[in-house]
Design a protein around this motif. Structure first.
Motif, mmCIF file in Angstrom:
data_model
loop_
_atom_site.group_PDB
_atom_site.id
_atom_site.type_symbol
_atom_site.label_atom_id
_atom_site.label_comp_id
_atom_site.label_asym_id
_atom_site.label_seq_id
_atom_site.Cartn_x
_atom_site.Cartn_y
_atom_site.Cartn_z
ATOM 1 N N LEU A 25 33.942 116.139 60.990
ATOM 2 C CA LEU A 25 32.896 116.299 60.064
ATOM 3 C C LEU A 25 33.121 117.676 59.455
ATOM 4 O O LEU A 25 33.433 118.455 59.591
ATOM 5 N N ILE A 26 32.992 117.365 58.159
ATOM 6 C CA ILE A 26 33.558 118.360 57.111
ATOM 7 C C ILE A 26 32.478 119.432 57.014
ATOM 8 O O ILE A 26 31.493 119.072 56.919
ATOM 9 N N VAL A 27 33.207 120.684 57.028
ATOM 10 C CA VAL A 27 32.154 121.976 57.177
ATOM 11 C C VAL A 27 31.322 121.762 55.573
ATOM 12 O O VAL A 27 32.044 121.426 54.659
ATOM 13 N N GLY A 28 30.058 122.021 55.510
ATOM 14 C CA GLY A 28 29.153 122.066 54.533
ATOM 15 C C GLY A 28 28.374 120.818 54.337
ATOM 16 O O GLY A 28 27.564 120.651 53.460
ATOM 17 N N THR A 29 28.684 119.549 55.070
ATOM 18 C CA THR A 29 27.973 118.554 55.054
ATOM 19 C C THR A 29 27.182 117.997 56.140
ATOM 20 O O THR A 29 27.238 119.001 57.003
ATOM 21 N N THR A 30 26.486 117.202 56.108
ATOM 22 C CA THR A 30 25.234 116.710 57.125
ATOM 23 C C THR A 30 25.752 115.304 57.619
ATOM 24 O O THR A 30 26.150 114.497 56.856
ATOM 25 N N GLU A 31 25.269 114.995 58.965
ATOM 26 C CA GLU A 31 25.543 113.792 59.314
ATOM 27 C C GLU A 31 24.185 113.388 60.375
ATOM 28 O O GLU A 31 23.700 114.484 60.828
ATOM 29 N N LYS A 32 23.944 112.195 60.041
ATOM 30 C CA LYS A 32 22.635 111.743 60.836
ATOM 31 C C LYS A 32 22.834 110.974 61.990
ATOM 32 O O LYS A 32 23.863 110.271 62.239
ATOM 33 N N LEU A 33 22.320 111.443 63.178
ATOM 34 C CA LEU A 33 22.339 110.898 64.358
ATOM 35 C C LEU A 33 21.280 109.692 64.629
ATOM 36 O O LEU A 33 20.167 109.927 64.202
ATOM 37 N N THR A 34 21.788 108.555 65.210
ATOM 38 C CA THR A 34 20.887 107.408 65.538
ATOM 39 C C THR A 34 20.570 107.739 67.020
ATOM 40 O O THR A 34 21.506 107.796 67.855
ATOM 41 N N VAL A 35 19.267 107.850 67.523
ATOM 42 C CA VAL A 35 18.807 108.185 68.747
ATOM 43 C C VAL A 35 17.967 106.877 69.251
ATOM 44 O O VAL A 35 16.998 106.629 68.768
ATOM 45 N N THR A 36 18.642 106.196 70.287
ATOM 46 C CA THR A 36 17.832 104.999 70.775
ATOM 47 C C THR A 36 17.509 105.149 72.332
ATOM 48 O O THR A 36 18.428 105.334 73.215
ATOM 49 N N GLY A 37 16.266 104.996 72.639
ATOM 50 C CA GLY A 37 15.649 104.807 73.937
ATOM 51 C C GLY A 37 15.757 103.640 74.502
ATOM 52 O O GLY A 37 15.544 102.411 73.598
ATOM 53 N N SER A 38 15.754 103.370 75.622
ATOM 54 C CA SER A 38 15.839 101.876 76.408
ATOM 55 C C SER A 38 14.997 102.189 77.456
ATOM 56 O O SER A 38 14.707 103.116 78.109
ATOM 57 N N PHE A 39 14.302 100.857 77.720
ATOM 58 C CA PHE A 39 13.345 100.716 78.914
ATOM 59 C C PHE A 39 14.205 99.739 80.103
ATOM 60 O O PHE A 39 15.176 99.187 79.811
ATOM 61 N N ALA A 40 13.268 99.687 81.269
ATOM 62 C CA ALA A 40 13.947 98.894 82.544
ATOM 63 C C ALA A 40 14.377 97.395 81.890
ATOM 64 O O ALA A 40 15.269 96.927 82.487
ATOM 65 N N ASP A 41 13.498 96.774 81.010
ATOM 66 C CA ASP A 41 13.935 95.353 80.775
ATOM 67 C C ASP A 41 14.680 95.386 79.609
ATOM 68 O O ASP A 41 15.042 94.096 79.275
ATOM 69 N N GLY A 42 15.378 96.494 79.270
ATOM 70 C CA GLY A 42 16.258 96.250 77.864
ATOM 71 C C GLY A 42 15.741 96.485 76.784
ATOM 72 O O GLY A 42 16.598 96.474 75.784
ATOM 73 N N THR A 43 14.513 96.568 76.445
ATOM 74 C CA THR A 43 13.891 96.678 75.318
ATOM 75 C C THR A 43 14.165 98.108 74.686
ATOM 76 O O THR A 43 14.484 99.075 75.438
ATOM 77 N N THR A 44 14.312 98.373 73.460
ATOM 78 C CA THR A 44 14.865 99.519 72.998
ATOM 79 C C THR A 44 13.892 100.037 71.823
ATOM 80 O O THR A 44 13.043 99.288 71.444
ATOM 81 N N LEU A 45 13.720 101.338 71.345
ATOM 82 C CA LEU A 45 12.898 101.900 70.616
ATOM 83 C C LEU A 45 13.795 103.055 69.808
ATOM 84 O O LEU A 45 14.661 103.689 70.320
ATOM 85 N N ASP A 46 13.528 102.993 68.663
ATOM 86 C CA ASP A 46 14.208 104.165 67.854
ATOM 87 C C ASP A 46 13.592 105.566 68.018
ATOM 88 O O ASP A 46 12.466 105.593 67.705
ATOM 89 N N LEU A 47 14.240 106.355 68.515
ATOM 90 C CA LEU A 47 13.696 107.874 68.685
ATOM 91 C C LEU A 47 14.328 108.775 67.869
ATOM 92 O O LEU A 47 14.460 110.039 68.058
ATOM 93 N N SER A 48 14.973 108.418 66.803
ATOM 94 C CA SER A 48 15.739 109.479 65.824
ATOM 95 C C SER A 48 14.583 110.486 65.359
ATOM 96 O O SER A 48 13.687 109.873 64.764
ATOM 97 N N GLY A 49 14.799 111.545 65.384
ATOM 98 C CA GLY A 49 13.976 112.460 64.954
ATOM 99 C C GLY A 49 12.363 112.933 65.825
ATOM 100 O O GLY A 49 11.727 113.802 65.808
ATOM 101 N N GLN A 50 12.590 112.120 67.294
ATOM 102 C CA GLN A 50 11.448 112.368 68.150
ATOM 103 C C GLN A 50 11.658 112.964 69.190
ATOM 104 O O GLN A 50 10.925 113.333 70.164
ATOM 105 N N VAL A 51 13.004 113.320 69.536
ATOM 106 C CA VAL A 51 13.496 113.942 70.754
ATOM 107 C C VAL A 51 14.162 115.117 70.500
ATOM 108 O O VAL A 51 14.890 115.231 69.287
#
Length: 486
Positions: free
Chosen positions: A266-292
């Motif tokens: 990652l080049i100094v002075g730049t930004t990068e976005k993380l994608t954060v994905t939560g999962s449940f016992a049945d395999g269902t997922t939820l986008d948690l980017s910005g929530q954790v």
């Protein structure tokens, strides 16, 4: 008369016993008095022009009208307080009504199914397809306003099942289709849980005007509903519901935006976005980017964002490990506070490197979208890193701007500079046209006297906006000075 239209009409409710403004505008000491009365749509909202010879409104969607008075002194009162003192009437109550303050002697329009609440003064309430003339009267002045009430083609909810964890959320949205246009009407209904369960707030909450579902404690299912009081029996609006369940989060995964970067760079002075994905016992997922939470092992090298933790900034050359964390002890020891079990994500390694920006390009070039459509632009930088050439998106690292092709200000399109949506251009009107999109990057300079303009990289392209299903002229338009142009 203001011509812009929109469908983001928030249902305004108030008790019948509204407070009447104590302001006396019938004449003041300097002799100024009301000279002209006009009716406009609420200027505090962003409306979408759907065209037509008269103002268009839609069944099931109420909207605020506003009385505007011009005085002999040239002053204008468009504060909205006049709505309570104006006498509103309609030529065709079967098509449209307008609610009054009871002290005016005009008709007070009650909220359907409620004998104690009424729409605020000046709220236009559509009743049937057709045309009507709305009239406002005030201290001897009168103004009329022609309206047409139409039906929407359809309304759809974005999902029928929602699964969240405590302290996380998800968004329900509504889309209405009119004349081939898809319009976001999420803020139009009253969102609520369709249940008599008094403990519902211990399971989840719902934003009444936003449709945001937030998990509180485990439980469900609950039924979230978009309620349109004017059209509860209309099949288009009667079943806009989603099942909501709050369950324990069992897994958390993070992924890089620049997953194909060589050597995890990652080049100094730049930004990068993380994608954060939560999962449940049945395999269902939820986008948690910005929530954790997001933690860096070396914040002086890689720092998560303060407001938006999913955005990582490379501050200095080095190596850092990054991880996302949900739940755990929030250090709130108030009685009744419970913390969900902590869940940690995988760890990713970022090698931050110094690089010098040589140039950048924006893509796509000369794209075409339909009116009210969206186009995502991307800026990609070319860097020199330790003598080698590297490319990396810098969409959040340039300044985006929009204009006409003649470099004049335009409100027909706009392009975002927000971290969350940088480079996202949106058509704000049904008007077709061609617009200039500009991206600018200022380079560092060792010469303090050097003009900024001499140290800028500027790239341009053209965004073409056309009517749906309507073939248009070539875009960008041919240069009138080009003798070879057709």
């Amino acid at each position: 008369m203001i011509r812009p239209h929109r469908l983001h009409h928030v249902l305004a409710l108030a008790f019948v016993a509204a407070v009447v403004s104590a302001c006396d505008i019938s004449g003041v000491g300097d002799g100024s008095k009301p000279e002209k009365l006009e009716i406009v749509r609420n200027p505090n909202t962003t409306l979408i022009d759907l065209g037509g010879d008269v103002e268009q409104y839609f069944l099931c969607f109420s909207e605020q009208l506003q009385a505007v008075v011009t005085f002999t002194s040239g002053g204008v009162d468009a504060s909205g307080r006049l709505n309570e003192r104006v006498l509103w009437s309609t030529s065709n109550p079967a098509v449209a009504e307008v609610s009054n303050d009871p002290d005016t002697g005009g008709e007070v329009v009650l909220v359907p199914g409620d004998e104690t609440r009424a729409f605020l003064p000046g709220i236009l309430v559509p009743r049937g397809v057709g045309t009507a003339k709305i009239t406002a009267e005030f201290v001897g002045l009168s103004a009329s306003y022609d309206v047409e009430v139409r039906e929407v083609d359809s309304v759809q909810i974005n999902k029928t099942e929602v699964k969240v964890a405590p302290e996380t959320g998800d968004l329900l949205t509504l889309t209405a289709v009119i004349d081939g246009y898809s319009l976001d009407v999420t803020q139009s209904p009253l969102w609520q849980f369709d249940t008599d369960d008094e403990d519902v707030d211990d399971i989840a909450t719902i934003g009444q005007s936003t449709g945001v579902i937030t998990g509180v404690g485990f439980g469900g299912p609950l039924t979230a509903k978009a309620d349109f009081p004017l059209c509860r029996e209309d099949s288009k609006f009667g079943d806009l519901t989603a099942t909501v369940v709050v369950e324990e989060l069992t897994g958390l995964q993070i992924a890089r935006e620049f997953a194909d970067a060589p050597n995890d760079e990652l080049i100094v002075g730049t930004t990068e976005k993380l994608t954060v994905t939560g999962s449940f016992a049945d395999g269902t997922t939820l986008d948690l980017s910005g929530q954790v939470r997001v933690e860096s092992s070396e914040v002086e090298v890689v720092a998560p964002g303060t407001v938006f933790p999913q955005f990582l900034t490379a501050r200095a050359a080095g190596t850092a490990q990054v991880q996302a964390i949900y739940g755990g002890d929030d250090e709130n020891d108030e009685e009744g506070d419970t913390d969900p079990p902590e869940v940690r994500s995988n760890t990713i390694t970022l090698n931050t490197v110094d690089g010098e920006l040589q140039d950048f390009d924006i893509t796509p070039l000369n794209p075409t979208i339909t009116t009210l459509g969206v186009q995502q632009f991307v800026a990609t930088g070319t860097f020199s890193v330790a003598g080698e050439t590297r490319t990396q998106p810098i969409t959040r690292g340039v300044v985006w701007a929009e204009s006409t092709l003649e470099d004049e200000v335009t409100t027909l399109v706009d392009i975002s500079n927000s971290s969350l949506s940088a480079g996202r251009a949106v058509s704000r009107s049904i008007d077709a046209g061609a617009f200039k999109i500009t991206a600018t990057r200022t380079l560092p300079s060792d010469d303090e006297e050097e003009e900024d303009d001499d140290n800028e990289l500027v790239r341009e392209t053209v965004l073409c906006v056309v009517k749906p299903n309507t073939p248009g002229a070539p875009c960008p338009p041919p240069d009138e000075d080009d003798e070879t142009a057709p």
